[in-house]
Design a protein around this motif. Sequence first.
Motif, PDB file in Angstrom:
ATOM      1  N   ALA A 129     -31.432  46.500  98.222  1.00 27.47           N
ATOM      2  CA  ALA A 129     -31.427  45.466  97.189  1.00 27.47           C
ATOM      3  C   ALA A 129     -32.011  45.994  95.880  1.00 27.47           C
ATOM      4  O   ALA A 129     -31.526  45.666  94.790  1.00 27.47           O
ATOM      5  CB  ALA A 129     -32.221  44.249  97.669  1.00 27.47           C
ATOM      6  N   VAL A 130     -33.043  46.825  95.977  1.00 33.33           N
ATOM      7  CA  VAL A 130     -33.620  47.415  94.768  1.00 33.33           C
ATOM      8  C   VAL A 130     -32.597  48.329  94.092  1.00 33.33           C
ATOM      9  O   VAL A 130     -32.456  48.332  92.866  1.00 33.33           O
ATOM     10  CB  VAL A 130     -34.912  48.184  95.108  1.00 33.33           C
ATOM     11  N   GLU A 131     -31.881  49.110  94.899  1.00 31.64           N
ATOM     12  CA  GLU A 131     -30.849  49.988  94.315  1.00 31.64           C
ATOM     13  C   GLU A 131     -29.801  49.158  93.569  1.00 31.64           C
ATOM     14  O   GLU A 131     -29.391  49.494  92.448  1.00 31.64           O
ATOM     15  CB  GLU A 131     -30.183  50.826  95.402  1.00 31.64           C
ATOM     16  N   ARG A 132     -29.346  48.052  94.174  1.00 33.35           N
ATOM     17  CA  ARG A 132     -28.348  47.214  93.520  1.00 33.35           C
ATOM     18  C   ARG A 132     -28.891  46.631  92.219  1.00 33.35           C
ATOM     19  O   ARG A 132     -28.187  46.549  91.212  1.00 33.35           O
ATOM     20  CB  ARG A 132     -27.913  46.078  94.454  1.00 33.35           C
ATOM     21  N   ALA A 133     -30.145  46.237  92.243  1.00 33.07           N
ATOM     22  CA  ALA A 133     -30.747  45.663  91.040  1.00 33.07           C
ATOM     23  C   ALA A 133     -30.818  46.695  89.917  1.00 33.07           C
ATOM     24  O   ALA A 133     -30.588  46.376  88.746  1.00 33.07           O
ATOM     25  CB  ALA A 133     -32.142  45.117  91.358  1.00 33.07           C
ATOM     26  N   VAL A 134     -31.140  47.946  90.259  1.00 34.87           N
ATOM     27  CA  VAL A 134     -31.198  49.002  89.245  1.00 34.87           C
ATOM     28  C   VAL A 134     -29.807  49.271  88.679  1.00 34.87           C
ATOM     29  O   VAL A 134     -29.622  49.423  87.467  1.00 34.87           O
ATOM     30  CB  VAL A 134     -31.805  50.287  89.849  1.00 34.87           C
ATOM     31  N   LEU A 135     -28.814  49.336  89.557  1.00 33.64           N
ATOM     32  CA  LEU A 135     -27.444  49.581  89.096  1.00 33.64           C
ATOM     33  C   LEU A 135     -26.954  48.458  88.186  1.00 33.64           C
ATOM     34  O   LEU A 135     -26.222  48.696  87.214  1.00 33.64           O
ATOM     35  CB  LEU A 135     -26.509  49.724  90.296  1.00 33.64           C
ATOM     36  N   ASP A 136     -27.365  47.214  88.493  1.00 35.52           N
ATOM     37  CA  ASP A 136     -26.894  46.049  87.735  1.00 35.52           C
ATOM     38  C   ASP A 136     -27.790  45.711  86.550  1.00 35.52           C
ATOM     39  O   ASP A 136     -27.502  44.738  85.837  1.00 35.52           O
ATOM     40  CB  ASP A 136     -26.827  44.829  88.657  1.00 35.52           C
ATOM     41  N   HIS A 137     -28.868  46.473  86.339  1.00 35.12           N
ATOM     42  CA  HIS A 137     -29.848  46.131  85.301  1.00 35.12           C
ATOM     43  C   HIS A 137     -30.307  44.675  85.473  1.00 35.12           C
ATOM     44  O   HIS A 137     -30.358  43.893  84.521  1.00 35.12           O
ATOM     45  CB  HIS A 137     -29.271  46.339  83.896  1.00 35.12           C
ATOM     46  N   ASP A 138     -30.624  44.319  86.711  1.00 31.72           N
ATOM     47  CA  ASP A 138     -30.954  42.933  87.023  1.00 31.72           C
ATOM     48  C   ASP A 138     -32.258  42.525  86.336  1.00 31.72           C
ATOM     49  O   ASP A 138     -33.256  43.244  86.412  1.00 31.72           O
ATOM     50  CB  ASP A 138     -31.100  42.776  88.538  1.00 31.72           C
ATOM     51  N   PRO A 139     -32.282  41.371  85.664  1.00 33.55           N
ATOM     52  CA  PRO A 139     -33.517  40.932  84.984  1.00 33.55           C
ATOM     53  C   PRO A 139     -34.693  40.738  85.921  1.00 33.55           C
ATOM     54  O   PRO A 139     -35.843  40.743  85.468  1.00 33.55           O
ATOM     55  CB  PRO A 139     -33.100  39.600  84.343  1.00 33.55           C
ATOM     56  N   VAL A 140     -34.436  40.556  87.206  1.00 33.52           N
ATOM     57  CA  VAL A 140     -35.547  40.335  88.137  1.00 33.52           C
ATOM     58  C   VAL A 140     -36.489  41.526  88.156  1.00 33.52           C
ATOM     59  O   VAL A 140     -37.676  41.387  88.471  1.00 33.52           O
ATOM     60  CB  VAL A 140     -35.009  40.052  89.561  1.00 33.52           C
TER      61      VAL A 140
END
Length: 901
Positions: free
Chosen positions: A242-253
């Motif tokens: 999930a952290v990898e996906r957030a980094v790839l998506d530039h997730d605001p979280v």
Amino acid sequence: MKFQVLGPLTVLGDSGPVALSGVKQRATLGHLLLHANEVVATSALMRALWAGEPPPTARKMLQNAVSALRGLLAADDTEDAHGGPVLLTHAPGYLLRVDGDDLDLTAYRALADRGRADLAAGAWSSAARTLRAALGLWRGPVLADLAESGTDWPELRTLAQARTATREDLYEAELACGRHDEVLEELRTHAEREPERERLCAQLMLALYRRGHQSDALDAYRRTRTALASRLGLEPGRVLRAVERAVLDHDPVLGQPDALAIMALDGEPRRPRPAAGTPGPGAVAPAALVGFDSPPAPRHSAPPALPAPPRATAFPYPAAPAGVLTEQHKQLSMLLVRTTLGKGLGGDPEDAARLSGELAVAIRDEVARHGGKVSGVLGPVTFALFGVVRTREDDAERAVRAGRAILRRLRQYGAGGPVPVHGGSAPRVAVATGDVVVTCAADGTGAVPIVNGAVPQSCADLLRTVPPGGIRVCATTRSGTERSLVYGPAGPDGAAEPLGTRTARADTPPALVGRDRELAQLGGALDDVARRQRPCLLTALGEPGAGKTRLMAELARLARRSPHGYRVVTGHSSWCDRDRPLALLDRTLASATGTAPAAGDCARDALARTVHALFGTGDRGTWLLDRLGPLLRAEPPAPADWPDLATAWRLLLTGLAAERPLLLVLEDLHSAPDPVLDLVTELADAAGPVPLLLAVTARPELLDRRPTWGGGRRDALALTLDPLDEASSATLLDALLAAGGGSAPPADLRRDVLARVGGNPLYAMEYARELAAAGHDRPAGPPVMPRHVRQVVAAHLDTLPPLAKAVLVCASALGGVCCADGVAAVGGVDRSEAAHWLDHLERRDFLRRSRHPSATGALRYAFRHPATREAVDALVPRTVREDRRRRAEAWTESTAAQLTV
């Protein structure tokens, strides 16, 4: 009386340390302290004191140790019936009663529990302070002196895991406070030491992302994923994914203080965040985040004595690896920075504290950016080390560049800056390089390693001679970096001031010898690409100094002289690109347009001419210029611009190849970030029907990151540069000596040099340079390994896991030729584990497999290069080396006796 077990076992009385006599007495006290205030059975104590079958007199020896300890405890005047430690006989064994304030382990547990509770409640600042105080009680591994003598109790492993979990709790709190800059390098160091720790990896990814280093964050994820797959046969858990996906998506979280806790609760990047300081209904303490490494079990008076958890491997790994070096000889560079606050602060302590913090952050940031580590601060002087954790072949250059960068960055605090610094107290920088002995914990954890040697003192002496605002380096640093840096006149002590960077790259041999087969393949690839009008990916792999750069220079020469009219574009990756992940693309643009990288208006004009000539001045040409423009700016392009930029770069190179055959040479790709590797493979796959030969060089480490590199492609060619044969090595050495103006050495010296060169062109260059410099004063004995060769080999060795390096030490002790049985006997490891690492070392080209098995039919291995064995011996302390050789002799004699029966 105070007791300390978080490090070497220490007993402190009113008058100072209390001496303990004998290993059994220390072990008895240590085991009782680990179980303080609870009954320990006699049988459990005997199992702890004797790993195998206890001797017949074991019970009597234990009773004697207990009696001696009682006498020791009674010797302190403060101990009476109402206080102080007491050792009681309590069926079925003994009970050591110790007040909680008198044992550092009890204090640590209390602080860790309180810090974890604060963390769960969202009191992050308080949690960070408390957890750092808890970790500050540790002075090394638990009972380090007993562990060094071979003690391996389950409690030691349990406490080591608890320490790791507490450290991760601390990082969680620091990240929640927004202090990712302060903990980044600490996080990076521990993540490299323990790549299987998923929670640690997630924390490192978050810190890197918040610094704007998205590619480095993804590199960390891939490194952990590879470690989990290769060592444990596992895939990352859902939280890390999930952290990898957030980094790839530039997730605001990822900008939320408790970003990791949010993702740990449901494994999804986007989840409504509870109010600050009020955990949601399903909140748990970060130490027990679902999906990360399991935390230690809840404690009461002592941790449970459980065996180490099973590892999903084909052979057992000991918790405290046998043979791992805790003391090593290294060459490192030390950087000292002296900063003194000026008189413009007006005596305001808040302004002074703020400025001191800003200066410390600036220094730490530049040291970390250049690959070093700040090891301490003493008043106005900051200490930084380069090469202490991991040796690099250019540690001295990194230290000098870091020093110059620090001076540039601190100029903003001079006259005209936000806060004036007194002119006479401008920053001063000194760099010294030399040989030291580095002592660190066996598990790689704990405080900064201890450095012993003359380098710290010589660097401090040098700092006194530096003028305000200046930098000086010692003679050793200067001589080791003169090929890449320009220096002013040297003083009487040999020290000098670095003035700038040389534009020329490393020296190359005057002739390319012993590569006829490779040259034929390169010439064939040039012809095939031009004839078939189809891209080809050519990869040249080789160890450091194998001649990859020289081979690419010859390929470029052949391309320019080819009847097909090749255009040549070059670029290389470098550790200096850490803040500019796409710098390699910048260099290829400069090469394609005939300008210097980031040359401002000149570079933009040249790029515009090239693009307009290929694509015209319409919308397509304008689009390409707009997308490639960020590469020419001083600031690195934003990650959001990378996809379009990559597409434009690929289209430009494809257009150049469509106009005329193109040779694109990219060097040192093993140090390139993953986005660049992805872009290179995409270019090879999607260039279309154009004559493009994409030639890359890399060290074998590239295959550790990309095991399938070049595989499965229709047009791909891989070359592995093996060592030169003896005749070619001799030819190269003679040519180098002649080019350097040196005379031919005596036959015996020439023979010794060729044996040490071992077919490596770089080593031949260095030995030839040493011989030419020595002139007629050449030593009568065997030639000494040149400093640069030693540094290159040492850096290569430091890419190995600690156990693999320990196996090399055993192999050297066995005479340079070994088998798994011998390594197991000398190193005290399991035979299957020894066989695994021997195979690993063969695949990494440190060892080669012998055609002839041992007398018992086992596979035998030998050092592939003489310099490797020489560097391994130089790395190991004399006492360890002698111990390994004694064990090797005993095993050899025992094996010979068994074969003669």
